[in-house]
Design an enzyme around this catalytic site. Sequence first.
Site, PDB file in Angstrom:
ATOM      1  N   SER A 284       6.428   6.273  -0.033  1.00  0.00           N
ATOM      2  CA  SER A 284       5.510   7.226  -0.656  1.00  0.00           C
ATOM      3  C   SER A 284       4.896   6.704  -1.940  1.00  0.00           C
ATOM      4  O   SER A 284       5.542   6.064  -2.767  1.00  0.00           O
ATOM      5  CB  SER A 284       6.245   8.519  -0.977  1.00  0.00           C
ATOM      6  OG  SER A 284       5.424   9.318  -1.799  1.00  0.00           O
ATOM      7  N   ARG A 337      -5.490   4.141  -4.437  1.00  0.00           N
ATOM      8  CA  ARG A 337      -4.886   3.235  -3.459  1.00  0.00           C
ATOM      9  C   ARG A 337      -5.710   1.977  -3.220  1.00  0.00           C
ATOM     10  O   ARG A 337      -5.159   0.897  -3.073  1.00  0.00           O
ATOM     11  CB  ARG A 337      -4.683   3.978  -2.139  1.00  0.00           C
ATOM     12  CG  ARG A 337      -3.670   5.066  -2.288  1.00  0.00           C
ATOM     13  CD  ARG A 337      -3.542   5.914  -1.064  1.00  0.00           C
ATOM     14  NE  ARG A 337      -2.452   6.867  -1.279  1.00  0.00           N
ATOM     15  CZ  ARG A 337      -2.048   7.739  -0.372  1.00  0.00           C
ATOM     16  NH1 ARG A 337      -2.645   7.798   0.793  1.00  0.00           N
ATOM     17  NH2 ARG A 337      -1.060   8.558  -0.647  1.00  0.00           N
TER      18      ARG A 337
END
Lengths: 670, 246
Positions: A284, A337
């Site tokens: 995660s 990201r």
Amino acid sequence: MALDSKVPKGPIADKWTNYKNHIDLVNPANKRNIDVIVVGTGLAGGSAAATLAELGYNVKAFAYQDSPRRAHSIAAQGGINAAKNYQGDGDSTYRLFYDTVKGGDYRAREANVYRLAEVSANIIDQCVAQGVPFARDYGGLLDNRSFGGVLVSRTFYAKGQTGQQLLLGAYSAMNRQIGRGKIQMYNRHEMMDVVLVDGKARGIITRNLVTGEIERHSAHAVVIATGGYGNVFFLSTNAMGSNVSASWKIHKKGAYFANPCYTQIHPTCIPVSGDHQSKLTLMSESLRNDGRIWVPAKLEDAQAIREGKKKPTDLSEEERDYYLERRYPAFGNLVPRDVASRAAKERCDAGFGVNATGEAVYLDFADAIKRYGREQALIHGDHNPSAEKVDKLGKEVVKAKYGNLFQMYDKIVDEDPYNTPMMIYPAVHYTMGGTWVDYNLMTTIPGCYCIGEANFSDHGANRLGASALMQGLADGYFVLPYTIGDYLSKDIRTGKISTDLPEFEEAEKSVKEQINFFVNNNGSKSVDHFHKRLGKIMWDKVGMARNAKGLTEAMTEIKALREEFWKDVKVPGSADTYNEELAKAGRVADFLELGELFAKDALVREESCGGHFREESAETEGPQEGEAKRDDVNFAFVSAWEYKGEPADAVLHKEQLEFNDIELKTRSYK
Amino acid sequence: MNLKLKIWRQNGANDAGKMVDYSISNVSPDMSFLEMLDVLNEQIINEGGEPVAFDHDCREGICGMCSLFINGEAHGPDRGITTCQLHMRKFKDGDTIYIEPFRAKAFPVIKDLVVDRGAFDRIQHQGGFISVNTSGNTQDANSLPISKHAADEAMDAATCIGCGACVATCKNSSAMLFVGAKVSQYALLPQGQVEAADRVRNMVAQMDAEGFGNCTNTGACEVECPKGISLDNIARMNRELFKTMI
């Protein structure tokens, strides 16, 4: 066909409300006469099926797994965003909207994103009412944490299993409707084709994966909710069965496929260990709240570590390069990201990688353990704790927050991340591209809708963490149930759709022909053989960084591979039994077409944005030197591809994106 | 590593089925158990045979799809994991490994190692939910505080992945750990208490109708559960059921 996004007029904050006030409704008695097919029962499909059934429609839901509870939404770990501002840190609908559009590198449709932000708060209320056990603080109120790309804490979570709990919530809502007979659930069924009657989606052809039986199912509308196509890379964080087939079948029947090249590469995955590997495991992103990312500062240290002569814990603070904190001081380890992934690749390409293959960086919790340990000691009244005590208390806190992730890492890598930093590397994760849909979530085929990860609309070129779950549930619970009603209100006199129509017969015939081809082909190479080769071309030439030469080569190579596949694929077993190889063959056949369109889309987009990094388009000077360079003048559009046979012949349609509420600026996280 | 495998092959629910011997070489300790089976299947396909059917999907230990009884243990010789999280480093060169499906009357074999766990879904259809409309017109999530302890306990119960290891490992083929976990999750939360009595009665009735056995407190289910679901949940389910009888 001109692309009409059907975005309602008026101020952005009022669009959705005005829209809802003016659409046509179907009266409850008439809903009983209308059938809706939902393909895929993850977060988007499951929540849509439950809600449509509750509204009174007859729902037929299809899943390739044995139960909706297995859908890959279940693997989402970190959390779900919602603009509740429970923390009082300045969050609002507008700010969530702004972060999502900016995070997506200004390649999402403003109106859709605003609606998503607007309904986000409702999602949390809904899920809590359904018994989703979100994390709570000691006062009994909901707890939040922060995710990459944002400066507020708006992520709601259930340990590291948020996707699981939200999916089980949607699944339980489905169960209620299955129990009442309002949803007919078809498990272990795969959609093989969509059936169009008079140009409208009126049904699907399915294959019962247990018996091999080919079945016809009719409905007044078809909803595709089958997730993303990251498995085109073979190695990805997707479940093994995740595929593009349903989206690809509707594409071949007229649904435009949008932005196929936008792929999210997730920065915190467990690195590849060898050729036998079947998939990659994601850790995660929430780990980046506490973990610090680094590589050795000196090349010789990196080499010594790769050769096993040094351990990461041997290097002092000065000998480490915390490159995200160095390059992006404002966001540090919490950059989005795409930025984090590219930065890791940049360091590894430069020779600083830390595992045997040189494709890994460290994610280190030592500082967090010390910080939490000291805090806990103070809470316990110990103002002068020993190092051992700090370490012990700190590890307990980290365990409470991320225990299951640490355990998962330990099982796979066989190393204890409490005592040595984790190794991570980017991996293919989520696909922002997908079927083109208008504001109603309808594709270019009338009556064919597409929701969740399978459509393209909300994330632009990059998806912020914890917003996938938000979109899946927003589409399924709160958006589609309204928009589909407007369409179905014109269908109340249609009556039952017959499955004896010639269109059904024809679709079934072509499905059977393909299956017969596969089981009789007697080639020499397995389905996986071709899938792995496709994946290698995709990763090498269409992966984290792309250039015109590589993309052109990829298109040629994929075409050649596809031809070889149809000549030489070997599918053992028969068509009328449980035959996983046969199911895979059909899916890989579709990946072999999508892969080429994917490369073509990347080739056309001569700019860098979000998950699409064109090497030719990088900033060469100024404070953004080395960062991706977007080109808003020429590329502020959605590319929507129309099928014309071979993927190379696909025709590009552009939906020009309009930004009336957010100014397009360079995305800086410095 | 070189391994000998004894794998249960069965063409369908009505086929007799038998153990078949295979050997596999060059197994890396870093492979997962399922990746080892992938390699075996590739080998079988290349030799012209039919690959071994087994269930799997996320390969991250969370979807609950993978099953397998390995050397007499559900999900194999390690605690707190699913089969996809089992790695070959747990085995030694030359080992013989027995691989069988999850056997229980309520889980009929579909093919080889694939079984039908639909009974779990049917139990859930009978009450594994809170009856609330999915309209979004619900009260604000913070208007009903829930103690951290209750929320955490509900979360622990809700962690169940529905893999069926509890049933497969139980000498009575009991589904009480699974049902207990679902009943507990809702019973612990205020939202779930309104219809708690009907829920537990209906779910237990369906569990019995599916042909699952009763619990005799052996505790094997808790030991083999990949998610560490506690036996306390069975006790809580029984308490909830007894409450409905008073």
